[in-house]
Design an enzyme around this catalytic site. Sequence first.
Site, PDB file in Angstrom:
ATOM      1  N   VAL A   1       0.861  -1.173   0.000  1.00  0.00           N
ATOM      2  CA  VAL A   1       0.000   0.000   0.000  1.00  0.00           C
ATOM      3  C   VAL A   1       0.906   1.234   0.000  1.00  0.00           C
ATOM      4  O   VAL A   1       2.080   1.136   0.415  1.00  0.00           O
ATOM      5  CB  VAL A   1      -0.907  -0.053   1.280  1.00  0.00           C
ATOM      6  CG1 VAL A   1      -0.073  -0.029   2.557  1.00  0.00           C
ATOM      7  CG2 VAL A   1      -1.946   1.043   1.320  1.00  0.00           C
TER       8      VAL A   1
ATOM      9  N   HIS B   1       9.825  -6.613  12.409  1.00  0.00           N
ATOM     10  CA  HIS B   1      10.890  -5.624  12.284  1.00  0.00           C
ATOM     11  C   HIS B   1      12.065  -6.185  11.464  1.00  0.00           C
ATOM     12  O   HIS B   1      13.221  -6.073  11.884  1.00  0.00           O
ATOM     13  CB  HIS B   1      11.411  -5.218  13.666  1.00  0.00           C
ATOM     14  CG  HIS B   1      10.395  -4.547  14.534  1.00  0.00           C
ATOM     15  ND1 HIS B   1      10.572  -4.384  15.900  1.00  0.00           N
ATOM     16  CD2 HIS B   1       9.200  -3.986  14.251  1.00  0.00           C
ATOM     17  CE1 HIS B   1       9.527  -3.755  16.408  1.00  0.00           C
ATOM     18  NE2 HIS B   1       8.671  -3.507  15.431  1.00  0.00           N
TER      19      HIS B   1
ATOM     20  N   HIS C   1      11.759  -0.113  18.250  1.00  0.00           N
ATOM     21  CA  HIS C   1      10.909  -0.301  17.086  1.00  0.00           C
ATOM     22  C   HIS C   1      11.569   0.532  15.968  1.00  0.00           C
ATOM     23  O   HIS C   1      11.934   1.686  16.193  1.00  0.00           O
ATOM     24  CB  HIS C   1       9.490   0.163  17.390  1.00  0.00           C
ATOM     25  CG  HIS C   1       8.850  -0.701  18.442  1.00  0.00           C
ATOM     26  ND1 HIS C   1       7.699  -1.419  18.215  1.00  0.00           N
ATOM     27  CD2 HIS C   1       9.220  -0.989  19.707  1.00  0.00           C
ATOM     28  CE1 HIS C   1       7.384  -2.105  19.298  1.00  0.00           C
ATOM     29  NE2 HIS C   1       8.298  -1.858  20.223  1.00  0.00           N
TER      30      HIS C   1
END
Length: 587
Positions: free
Chosen positions: A87, A524, A567
Amino acid sequence: MASTTFDYVVVGAGSAGMVVSTRLAENADTTVCVLEAGEDLTTQPNYLIPGLSAAGLQGPTDADWKFYTKPQENAKGRSIWTPRGKVVGGCGTTNIVALGKGHAEEYDAWEALGAKGWNWKNLVPYFKKSETFTITEEESAETGMKFNEEFHGSSGPIHRTLPKWKSNATVPVEKGWEALGVSKSANGYDGDSLGFYSLQLSVDPTTAMRSSSATAYYTPNKDKENLKLLTGAHAARIVFEDRDGELVATGVEYYKDGELQTIKANKEVIIATGSYKTPQLLELSGIGEKKLLEEHNVPVLVDLPGVGNNLQDHYTAPMVVEIDEQYDSLDSLLDPAQAGLEFMLYQEKKQGKLTTNGAAQYAFMSNHTYFSEGASEKAFSTADSIIEGTANTTLKKQADFLKSEKIPDLEFAQFAAFLPTGDGVPAPGKHYTSFLLAILHPYSRGSIHITSADALALPELDLRLYEHELDLDMLVEGIKFGRRLLETDAMKAAVKAEVVPGPEVKTDEEIKEFIRLRGQTVYHPIATASMLPREDGGVVDADLKVYGTKNVRVVDASVIPIHFSAHPHSTIYAVAERAADIIKAAA
Ligand SMILES: Cc1cc2nc3c(=O)[nH]c(=O)nc-3n(C[C@H](O)[C@H](O)[C@H](O)COP(=O)(O)OP(=O)(O)OC[C@H]3O[C@@H](n4cnc5c(N)ncnc54)[C@H](O)[C@@H]3O)c2cc1C
């Protein structure tokens, strides 16, 4: 599309791809075309409302690539779904909006491993350039965090904020952590990731909506004449020409509406298709391990064995506890009446549970804090035996991290909800809090490679989960730490029962079995086109240029050579910002 020739062709409109494209298009004389296989869903509420971000973890949607791992031998033969956004905005459109930063020494390790110029000091300006950090006086008083202009940006595109809602169940957890020697930190985003602290989120403080490379970099620039985005355009191959012995990329072949088309690049082709798809595009283009390419009848242009290897991720184990009714959780949203009230609160006042992803705080710990007595020494000697004789320099580096008391090797995040673990569902009316434990420097190295020359087929993903028992040992220590947390006075008073793994899972071996069955990744992945010296398995040099090519660069998570205690999204933005400057300087 009027033109089929641009200065730069960027493949992948994801987190990094959109940063680098819009920065290159700042020069009105430079033309940039971005090819994106997915569609533009930027304005859809389910991708904008932070409280709905975790819904994307329930199973693949049309905006997902539908990657499943090869059956994982040491994880009960499971074939594990690992989401990747297909996307505009990539995974930055589908992720759960946490914005971390690792430890300064982890970034310095990139340079120590051979990526000249890539270190914490040089990345700080790009972290700043990518963000606008907003913190209120109240938030500052509560968390101790402050706007510090040495580390925080005030005019970058991505909004960085603190959660506007947090469960009161964070209070006993904080007390429990403190009782076990984990300290509260005000500097978790300033190059010292150790300790426990509030999450920071990529959420716009004014609209309470997701801030991503799609909303913050692309949307404000989408009408620029010199920036074109082609959606539904699936790149199949980089087209090369031999010019006086140099391998020069002249364009990219891609499928759109079932037809193979070509777009030309005057200057450079920039690959930003993410850690799972970048190796595939390189291999399909003739760049990869010679033997593998020959097996699939792909003409070999550059024999580069590092492509698709050295895959690292953060590997997790879950814990869920039932807590006393006085402690709030997102599970109340399962009640339609409560959900309706929260929607109204969100829409009218930009407040409440839907402004966040449900996680308010995490602890980042070194084994020196969370391991049981004597376990660290055993882990050090196991790590030494793993690195003995290995050619992988990143493994050697992380063995140093393990021995350092400063660098975290476990994240212990609290979610105010019953996390979907595969073990049970929240019972109506009951309240839960969950913990997601993640090892930050796993020893197992995965791979991702083509299994055919078909550009529309997915490559084969093999995480090699728990190939090294040490990864499991570390997660077991994490669960045991979690249980010590439940025994602290503050938590004893708050917790009614451990639901997952549950009281029947007692011994270390039983905990390992539980992890083999329920362990996951936190999505990740990095390092599959590592920025390392070529002789060390590198794919790109310190200018992010693919070895053996004149004008192909990779700008995405795949270039990061070694994992870090955060993150990764914020770091990927910083990498892409720095990459844009490197490319501009070379033009
Ligand atoms: C469910 C989930 C939750 C996450 N939560 C967090 C979080 O809270 N915090 C955090 O820091 N990180 C999180 N992450 C990780 C983070 O979002 C990613 O590491 C980051 O977005 C990766 O950026 P990238 O630019 O490398 O790749 P991507 O953002 O994946 O971009 C790659 C783009 O390339 C496109 N593409 C791929 N192949 C082709 C092709 N052949 N032709 C054309 N286009 C192609 C893809 O469709 C995609 O748009 C999460 C990830 C997931 C999946």
